[in-house]
Design a protein around this motif. Structure first.
Motif, PDB file in Angstrom:
ATOM      1  N   SER A 125       0.814  -1.221   0.000  1.00 15.64           N
ATOM      2  CA  SER A 125       0.000   0.000   0.000  1.00 15.64           C
ATOM      3  C   SER A 125       0.844   1.266   0.000  1.00 15.64           C
ATOM      4  N   SER A 126       2.130   1.152   0.389  1.00 15.39           N
ATOM      5  CA  SER A 126       2.986   2.345   0.441  1.00 15.39           C
ATOM      6  C   SER A 126       3.758   2.556  -0.858  1.00 15.39           C
ATOM      7  N   ALA A 127       3.663   1.601  -1.779  1.00 12.81           N
ATOM      8  CA  ALA A 127       4.441   1.667  -3.017  1.00 12.81           C
ATOM      9  C   ALA A 127       3.598   2.284  -4.121  1.00 12.81           C
ATOM     10  N   ASN A 128       3.942   3.514  -4.505  1.00 10.64           N
ATOM     11  CA  ASN A 128       3.202   4.202  -5.561  1.00 10.64           C
ATOM     12  C   ASN A 128       3.689   3.700  -6.906  1.00 10.64           C
ATOM     13  N   ILE A 129       3.288   2.484  -7.237  1.00 12.57           N
ATOM     14  CA  ILE A 129       3.863   1.785  -8.374  1.00 12.57           C
ATOM     15  C   ILE A 129       3.474   2.416  -9.710  1.00 12.57           C
ATOM     16  N   GLY A 130       2.238   2.933  -9.794  1.00 14.14           N
ATOM     17  CA  GLY A 130       1.820   3.574 -11.040  1.00 14.14           C
ATOM     18  C   GLY A 130       2.598   4.851 -11.308  1.00 14.14           C
ATOM     19  N   CYS A 131       2.751   5.684 -10.278  1.00 14.99           N
ATOM     20  CA  CYS A 131       3.514   6.931 -10.389  1.00 14.99           C
ATOM     21  C   CYS A 131       4.954   6.630 -10.786  1.00 14.99           C
ATOM     22  N   PHE A 132       5.532   5.612 -10.153  1.00 14.34           N
ATOM     23  CA  PHE A 132       6.928   5.248 -10.413  1.00 14.34           C
ATOM     24  C   PHE A 132       7.141   4.886 -11.877  1.00 14.34           C
ATOM     25  N   PHE A 133       6.341   3.966 -12.405  1.00 11.85           N
ATOM     26  CA  PHE A 133       6.584   3.511 -13.773  1.00 11.85           C
ATOM     27  C   PHE A 133       6.173   4.526 -14.832  1.00 11.85           C
ATOM     28  N   THR A 134       5.265   5.423 -14.487  1.00 13.95           N
ATOM     29  CA  THR A 134       4.997   6.529 -15.401  1.00 13.95           C
ATOM     30  C   THR A 134       6.243   7.403 -15.527  1.00 13.95           C
ATOM     31  N   ALA A 135       6.957   7.599 -14.400  1.00 18.24           N
ATOM     32  CA  ALA A 135       8.159   8.445 -14.402  1.00 18.24           C
ATOM     33  C   ALA A 135       9.288   7.819 -15.215  1.00 18.24           C
ATOM     34  N   VAL A 136       9.431   6.499 -15.155  1.00 18.34           N
ATOM     35  CA  VAL A 136      10.577   5.863 -15.823  1.00 18.34           C
ATOM     36  C   VAL A 136      10.242   5.279 -17.193  1.00 18.34           C
ATOM     37  N   SER A 137       8.953   5.303 -17.592  1.00 18.09           N
ATOM     38  CA  SER A 137       8.563   4.659 -18.846  1.00 18.09           C
ATOM     39  C   SER A 137       9.247   5.258 -20.065  1.00 18.09           C
ATOM     40  N   THR A 138       9.596   6.546 -19.996  1.00 18.12           N
ATOM     41  CA  THR A 138      10.295   7.186 -21.114  1.00 18.12           C
ATOM     42  C   THR A 138      11.635   6.522 -21.367  1.00 18.12           C
ATOM     43  N   PHE A 139      12.232   5.983 -20.321  1.00 23.49           N
ATOM     44  CA  PHE A 139      13.572   5.401 -20.432  1.00 23.49           C
ATOM     45  C   PHE A 139      13.552   3.905 -20.718  1.00 23.49           C
ATOM     46  N   ILE A 140      12.563   3.170 -20.184  1.00 27.33           N
ATOM     47  CA  ILE A 140      12.563   1.722 -20.380  1.00 27.33           C
ATOM     48  C   ILE A 140      11.511   1.259 -21.374  1.00 27.33           C
ATOM     49  N   GLY A 141      10.632   2.150 -21.803  1.00 29.65           N
ATOM     50  CA  GLY A 141       9.598   1.777 -22.755  1.00 29.65           C
ATOM     51  C   GLY A 141       8.353   1.246 -22.059  1.00 29.65           C
ATOM     52  N   VAL A 142       7.212   1.437 -22.695  1.00 34.55           N
ATOM     53  CA  VAL A 142       5.932   1.052 -22.096  1.00 34.55           C
ATOM     54  C   VAL A 142       5.851  -0.453 -21.882  1.00 34.55           C
ATOM     55  N   THR A 143       6.272  -1.238 -22.881  1.00 35.73           N
ATOM     56  CA  THR A 143       6.155  -2.688 -22.784  1.00 35.73           C
ATOM     57  C   THR A 143       7.011  -3.237 -21.655  1.00 35.73           C
ATOM     58  N   GLN A 144       8.267  -2.780 -21.567  1.00 36.30           N
ATOM     59  CA  GLN A 144       9.143  -3.237 -20.495  1.00 36.30           C
ATOM     60  C   GLN A 144       8.624  -2.770 -19.141  1.00 36.30           C
ATOM     61  N   ALA A 145       8.104  -1.545 -19.085  1.00 37.06           N
ATOM     62  CA  ALA A 145       7.582  -1.020 -17.820  1.00 37.06           C
ATOM     63  C   ALA A 145       6.446  -1.888 -17.313  1.00 37.06           C
ATOM     64  N   ARG A 146       5.512  -2.225 -18.191  1.00 37.58           N
ATOM     65  CA  ARG A 146       4.387  -3.064 -17.775  1.00 37.58           C
ATOM     66  C   ARG A 146       4.854  -4.466 -17.383  1.00 37.58           C
ATOM     67  N   SER A 147       5.816  -4.997 -18.120  1.00 40.74           N
ATOM     68  CA  SER A 147       6.315  -6.338 -17.816  1.00 40.74           C
ATOM     69  C   SER A 147       6.928  -6.389 -16.416  1.00 40.74           C
ATOM     70  N   ILE A 148       7.752  -5.379 -16.086  1.00 37.90           N
ATOM     71  CA  ILE A 148       8.385  -5.337 -14.766  1.00 37.90           C
ATOM     72  C   ILE A 148       7.339  -5.055 -13.690  1.00 37.90           C
ATOM     73  N   TRP A 149       6.441  -4.145 -13.975  1.00 41.90           N
ATOM     74  CA  TRP A 149       5.348  -3.808 -13.066  1.00 41.90           C
ATOM     75  C   TRP A 149       4.561  -5.070 -12.718  1.00 41.90           C
ATOM     76  N   ARG A 150       4.249  -5.829 -13.749  1.00 44.81           N
ATOM     77  CA  ARG A 150       3.482  -7.066 -13.589  1.00 44.81           C
ATOM     78  C   ARG A 150       4.231  -8.090 -12.736  1.00 44.81           C
ATOM     79  N   SER A 151       5.546  -8.202 -12.949  1.00 46.68           N
ATOM     80  CA  SER A 151       6.338  -9.178 -12.193  1.00 46.68           C
ATOM     81  C   SER A 151       6.409  -8.813 -10.719  1.00 46.68           C
ATOM     82  N   ILE A 152       6.465  -7.508 -10.416  1.00 50.23           N
ATOM     83  CA  ILE A 152       6.510  -7.069  -9.017  1.00 50.23           C
ATOM     84  C   ILE A 152       5.205  -7.397  -8.308  1.00 50.23           C
ATOM     85  N   VAL A 153       4.103  -7.042  -8.944  1.00 53.14           N
ATOM     86  CA  VAL A 153       2.792  -7.235  -8.316  1.00 53.14           C
ATOM     87  C   VAL A 153       2.447  -8.718  -8.189  1.00 53.14           C
ATOM     88  N   SER A 154       2.876  -9.530  -9.153  1.00 51.82           N
ATOM     89  CA  SER A 154       2.541 -10.958  -9.136  1.00 51.82           C
ATOM     90  C   SER A 154       3.490 -11.777  -8.277  1.00 51.82           C
TER      91      SER A 154
END
Length: 279
Positions: A125-154
Protein backbone atom coordinates in the motif's frame (compact mmCIF):
# COMPACT_ATOMS: atom_id res chain seq x y z
CA UNK A 1 -15.93 -20.79 -20.77
CA UNK A 2 -13.92 -18.80 -18.22
CA UNK A 3 -11.73 -21.87 -17.70
CA UNK A 4 -11.04 -22.04 -21.45
CA UNK A 5 -10.10 -18.36 -21.49
CA UNK A 6 -7.78 -18.88 -18.51
CA UNK A 7 -6.03 -21.75 -20.28
CA UNK A 8 -5.69 -19.68 -23.44
CA UNK A 9 -4.27 -16.84 -21.35
CA UNK A 10 -1.55 -19.09 -19.92
CA UNK A 11 -0.63 -20.37 -23.40
CA UNK A 12 -0.47 -16.87 -24.87
CA UNK A 13 1.65 -15.53 -22.04
CA UNK A 14 4.03 -18.47 -22.40
CA UNK A 15 4.53 -18.30 -26.14
CA UNK A 16 3.52 -14.87 -27.50
CA UNK A 17 5.90 -11.97 -27.97
CA UNK A 18 8.84 -14.19 -27.01
CA UNK A 19 12.44 -13.10 -27.52
CA UNK A 20 15.06 -15.36 -29.03
CA UNK A 21 17.87 -13.73 -27.08
CA UNK A 22 19.56 -15.84 -24.43
CA UNK A 23 19.02 -14.53 -20.90
CA UNK A 24 22.53 -15.06 -19.60
CA UNK A 25 22.23 -12.57 -16.76
CA UNK A 26 19.13 -14.27 -15.38
CA UNK A 27 20.90 -17.59 -14.87
CA UNK A 28 24.09 -15.90 -13.67
CA UNK A 29 22.39 -13.83 -10.98
CA UNK A 30 19.51 -16.09 -9.96
CA UNK A 31 21.61 -17.86 -7.31
CA UNK A 32 23.02 -14.56 -6.00
CA UNK A 33 19.56 -13.04 -5.61
CA UNK A 34 17.60 -16.14 -4.69
CA UNK A 35 16.55 -14.79 -1.28
CA UNK A 36 13.66 -12.46 -0.65
CA UNK A 37 14.27 -8.74 -1.08
CA UNK A 38 12.99 -8.29 2.46
CA UNK A 39 15.82 -10.49 3.72
CA UNK A 40 18.31 -8.41 1.76
CA UNK A 41 17.30 -5.06 3.22
CA UNK A 42 19.91 -3.17 5.18
CA UNK A 43 18.74 -2.50 8.74
CA UNK A 44 15.12 -2.51 7.58
CA UNK A 45 15.77 -0.08 4.72
CA UNK A 46 15.61 -0.83 1.04
CA UNK A 47 18.99 -1.01 -0.68
CA UNK A 48 18.72 2.17 -2.70
CA UNK A 49 17.17 4.11 0.17
CA UNK A 50 20.30 3.29 2.16
CA UNK A 51 22.33 4.96 -0.63
CA UNK A 52 20.02 7.98 -0.68
CA UNK A 53 20.20 8.50 3.07
CA UNK A 54 24.00 8.64 2.95
CA UNK A 55 23.54 12.11 1.46
CA UNK A 56 20.95 14.08 3.41
CA UNK A 57 21.31 17.03 1.02
CA UNK A 58 20.70 15.04 -2.16
CA UNK A 59 17.15 16.27 -2.67
CA UNK A 60 18.05 19.97 -2.31
CA UNK A 61 21.24 19.59 -4.37
CA UNK A 62 19.34 17.86 -7.15
CA UNK A 63 16.50 20.38 -7.06
CA UNK A 64 18.96 23.30 -7.18
CA UNK A 65 20.77 21.79 -10.18
CA UNK A 66 17.47 21.25 -12.02
CA UNK A 67 16.07 24.69 -11.21
CA UNK A 68 19.27 26.43 -12.30
CA UNK A 69 19.53 24.30 -15.47
CA UNK A 70 22.98 23.22 -14.23
CA UNK A 71 24.12 20.31 -16.39
CA UNK A 72 27.53 20.03 -14.73
CA UNK A 73 26.26 19.57 -11.17
CA UNK A 74 23.42 17.36 -12.39
CA UNK A 75 25.95 15.10 -14.09
CA UNK A 76 28.08 14.91 -10.93
CA UNK A 77 25.07 13.99 -8.80
CA UNK A 78 23.94 11.32 -11.28
CA UNK A 79 27.48 9.92 -11.52
CA UNK A 80 27.88 9.69 -7.74
CA UNK A 81 24.49 8.04 -7.36
CA UNK A 82 25.23 5.47 -10.07
CA UNK A 83 28.62 4.75 -8.53
CA UNK A 84 27.08 4.20 -5.08
CA UNK A 85 24.53 1.79 -6.53
CA UNK A 86 27.17 -0.09 -8.53
CA UNK A 87 29.35 -0.47 -5.45
CA UNK A 88 26.55 -2.25 -3.59
CA UNK A 89 26.19 -4.80 -6.40
CA UNK A 90 29.96 -5.13 -6.76
CA UNK A 91 29.99 -6.62 -3.27
CA UNK A 92 27.89 -9.49 -4.68
CA UNK A 93 30.18 -9.96 -7.66
CA UNK A 94 28.05 -8.01 -10.13
CA UNK A 95 29.81 -5.36 -12.24
CA UNK A 96 26.98 -3.09 -13.39
CA UNK A 97 29.32 -0.80 -15.33
CA UNK A 98 30.37 -3.80 -17.38
CA UNK A 99 26.84 -5.14 -17.76
CA UNK A 100 25.47 -1.80 -18.97
CA UNK A 101 28.55 -0.67 -20.94
CA UNK A 102 29.19 2.26 -18.57
CA UNK A 103 25.67 3.58 -19.05
CA UNK A 104 24.92 5.18 -15.69
CA UNK A 105 21.28 5.84 -16.56
CA UNK A 106 20.59 2.10 -16.72
CA UNK A 107 22.50 1.53 -13.47
CA UNK A 108 20.25 4.07 -11.76
CA UNK A 109 17.14 2.56 -13.36
CA UNK A 110 18.06 -0.87 -12.00
CA UNK A 111 18.57 0.57 -8.52
CA UNK A 112 15.19 2.31 -8.72
CA UNK A 113 13.37 -0.80 -9.90
CA UNK A 114 14.98 -2.87 -7.15
CA UNK A 115 13.89 -0.27 -4.59
CA UNK A 116 10.36 -0.31 -5.99
CA UNK A 117 10.23 -4.09 -5.64
CA UNK A 118 11.58 -3.91 -2.07
CA UNK A 119 8.98 -1.30 -1.11
CA UNK A 120 6.15 -3.33 -2.63
CA UNK A 121 7.20 -6.50 -0.79
CA UNK A 122 7.50 -4.71 2.54
CA UNK A 123 4.24 -2.76 2.23
CA UNK A 124 2.26 -2.87 -1.06
CA UNK A 125 0.00 0.00 0.00
CA UNK A 126 2.99 2.35 0.44
CA UNK A 127 4.44 1.67 -3.02
CA UNK A 128 3.20 4.20 -5.56
CA UNK A 129 3.86 1.79 -8.37
CA UNK A 130 1.82 3.57 -11.04
CA UNK A 131 3.51 6.93 -10.39
CA UNK A 132 6.93 5.25 -10.41
CA UNK A 133 6.58 3.51 -13.77
CA UNK A 134 5.00 6.53 -15.40
CA UNK A 135 8.16 8.45 -14.40
CA UNK A 136 10.58 5.86 -15.82
CA UNK A 137 8.56 4.66 -18.85
CA UNK A 138 10.29 7.19 -21.11
CA UNK A 139 13.57 5.40 -20.43
CA UNK A 140 12.56 1.72 -20.38
CA UNK A 141 9.60 1.78 -22.76
CA UNK A 142 5.93 1.05 -22.10
CA UNK A 143 6.15 -2.69 -22.78
CA UNK A 144 9.14 -3.24 -20.49
CA UNK A 145 7.58 -1.02 -17.82
CA UNK A 146 4.39 -3.06 -17.77
CA UNK A 147 6.31 -6.34 -17.82
CA UNK A 148 8.39 -5.34 -14.77
CA UNK A 149 5.35 -3.81 -13.07
CA UNK A 150 3.48 -7.07 -13.59
CA UNK A 151 6.34 -9.18 -12.19
CA UNK A 152 6.51 -7.07 -9.02
CA UNK A 153 2.79 -7.23 -8.32
CA UNK A 154 2.54 -10.96 -9.14
CA UNK A 155 5.56 -11.89 -7.00
CA UNK A 156 7.58 -13.26 -9.95
CA UNK A 157 10.18 -10.46 -9.90
CA UNK A 158 13.79 -11.51 -10.63
CA UNK A 159 16.70 -9.08 -10.79
CA UNK A 160 18.51 -11.11 -13.46
CA UNK A 161 15.52 -10.76 -15.78
CA UNK A 162 15.45 -7.00 -15.18
CA UNK A 163 19.17 -6.71 -15.95
CA UNK A 164 18.61 -8.61 -19.20
CA UNK A 165 15.63 -6.41 -20.07
CA UNK A 166 17.62 -3.22 -19.50
CA UNK A 167 20.49 -4.61 -21.60
CA UNK A 168 18.11 -5.48 -24.43
CA UNK A 169 16.50 -2.05 -24.22
CA UNK A 170 19.90 -0.59 -25.03
CA UNK A 171 21.33 2.79 -24.26
CA UNK A 172 18.74 5.55 -24.54
CA UNK A 173 19.95 8.99 -25.47
CA UNK A 174 18.84 11.48 -22.84
CA UNK A 175 20.26 14.73 -21.55
CA UNK A 176 21.66 14.69 -18.04
CA UNK A 177 19.00 17.17 -16.85
CA UNK A 178 16.29 14.85 -18.18
CA UNK A 179 17.77 12.01 -16.12
CA UNK A 180 18.03 14.28 -13.07
CA UNK A 181 14.35 15.23 -13.39
CA UNK A 182 13.39 11.57 -13.66
CA UNK A 183 15.40 10.77 -10.52
CA UNK A 184 13.75 13.61 -8.62
CA UNK A 185 10.25 12.58 -9.74
CA UNK A 186 10.91 8.97 -8.74
CA UNK A 187 12.21 10.18 -5.37
CA UNK A 188 8.84 11.83 -4.80
CA UNK A 189 7.00 8.63 -5.79
CA UNK A 190 9.08 6.46 -3.47
CA UNK A 191 9.20 8.90 -0.57
CA UNK A 192 12.96 9.46 -0.60
CA UNK A 193 12.85 13.13 0.24
CA UNK A 194 12.08 14.40 3.75
CA UNK A 195 10.77 17.68 2.39
CA UNK A 196 10.17 18.07 -1.32
CA UNK A 197 11.74 21.15 -2.89
CA UNK A 198 9.57 22.44 -5.78
CA UNK A 199 11.32 22.11 -9.13
CA UNK A 200 10.74 24.30 -12.17
CA UNK A 201 12.85 22.66 -14.89
CA UNK A 202 13.60 24.10 -18.29
CA UNK A 203 10.76 22.77 -20.53
CA UNK A 204 13.31 21.57 -23.08
CA UNK A 205 14.73 19.13 -20.50
CA UNK A 206 11.37 17.56 -19.66
CA UNK A 207 10.38 14.37 -21.49
CA UNK A 208 6.68 13.78 -21.86
CA UNK A 209 6.00 10.68 -19.74
CA UNK A 210 4.15 7.80 -21.34
CA UNK A 211 1.10 7.01 -19.26
CA UNK A 212 1.10 3.26 -18.67
CA UNK A 213 -1.88 3.36 -16.32
CA UNK A 214 -4.76 3.50 -18.81
CA UNK A 215 -4.94 -0.29 -18.59
CA UNK A 216 -5.05 -1.44 -14.93
CA UNK A 217 -2.33 -3.83 -13.80
CA UNK A 218 -5.04 -6.33 -12.75
CA UNK A 219 -5.86 -6.78 -16.42
CA UNK A 220 -2.35 -8.12 -17.07
CA UNK A 221 -2.30 -10.38 -14.01
CA UNK A 222 -5.13 -12.52 -15.41
CA UNK A 223 -7.09 -12.72 -12.15
CA UNK A 224 -10.23 -14.85 -12.60
CA UNK A 225 -12.15 -12.62 -10.18
CA UNK A 226 -11.14 -9.55 -12.20
CA UNK A 227 -12.23 -11.07 -15.50
CA UNK A 228 -15.49 -12.29 -14.00
CA UNK A 229 -16.28 -8.58 -13.79
CA UNK A 230 -14.70 -7.27 -16.98
CA UNK A 231 -14.22 -9.98 -19.61
CA UNK A 232 -17.71 -10.00 -21.12
CA UNK A 233 -17.86 -6.19 -21.02
CA UNK A 234 -14.53 -5.92 -22.84
CA UNK A 235 -15.67 -8.46 -25.44
CA UNK A 236 -18.91 -6.54 -26.03
CA UNK A 237 -16.98 -3.28 -26.31
CA UNK A 238 -14.59 -4.79 -28.87
CA UNK A 239 -17.50 -6.22 -30.87
CA UNK A 240 -18.88 -2.71 -31.16
CA UNK A 241 -15.50 -1.20 -32.01
CA UNK A 242 -13.84 -3.27 -34.71
CA UNK A 243 -13.78 -6.94 -33.68
CA UNK A 244 -15.57 -9.11 -36.25
CA UNK A 245 -16.72 -11.79 -33.80
CA UNK A 246 -16.24 -13.15 -30.26
CA UNK A 247 -13.22 -15.23 -31.28
CA UNK A 248 -11.37 -12.17 -32.56
CA UNK A 249 -12.34 -10.17 -29.46
CA UNK A 250 -10.96 -12.89 -27.17
CA UNK A 251 -7.79 -13.03 -29.28
CA UNK A 252 -7.29 -9.26 -28.93
CA UNK A 253 -7.60 -9.49 -25.15
CA UNK A 254 -5.11 -12.35 -24.89
CA UNK A 255 -2.63 -10.70 -27.25
CA UNK A 256 -2.65 -7.44 -25.30
CA UNK A 257 -2.04 -9.36 -22.07
CA UNK A 258 0.76 -11.50 -23.48
CA UNK A 259 2.52 -8.50 -25.04
CA UNK A 260 2.17 -6.35 -21.89
CA UNK A 261 0.19 -3.71 -23.71
CA UNK A 262 2.75 -3.08 -26.44
CA UNK A 263 1.54 0.13 -28.14
CA UNK A 264 2.77 -1.26 -31.48
CA UNK A 265 -0.08 -3.79 -31.34
CA UNK A 266 -3.27 -2.11 -32.51
CA UNK A 267 -5.39 -4.05 -30.04
CA UNK A 268 -3.74 -2.20 -27.15
CA UNK A 269 -5.42 1.09 -28.04
CA UNK A 270 -8.77 -0.73 -28.25
CA UNK A 271 -8.36 -2.08 -24.70
CA UNK A 272 -7.20 1.35 -23.49
CA UNK A 273 -10.32 2.87 -25.03
CA UNK A 274 -12.50 0.43 -23.12
CA UNK A 275 -10.98 1.38 -19.76
CA UNK A 276 -11.13 5.08 -20.64
CA UNK A 277 -14.84 4.63 -21.36
CA UNK A 278 -15.60 3.27 -17.90
CA UNK A 279 -13.48 5.74 -15.91
Amino acid sequence: MKLIYSLLLVLFISFSCSKSDEHTAESQYRSIHSTSSIEETIQGKTRLLNVIENNELLDSELADAINSNDSYNSEQIIHNMANDIANQYQNSGINLYQEFENDETRIILLGMIEDMNDKYLINPSSANIGCFFTAVSTFIGVTQARSIWRSIVSGSYNVGTVIDALKLAGKRVAGVLTVAIMVYDVGECLGWWDATVPITPDPSAVSEPTNINNIPIDFFLGSEAYFDIHWSSIVNYLLGNGASDTTEANSIINNVISCNGDPAYEGTSMIESYFNSIN
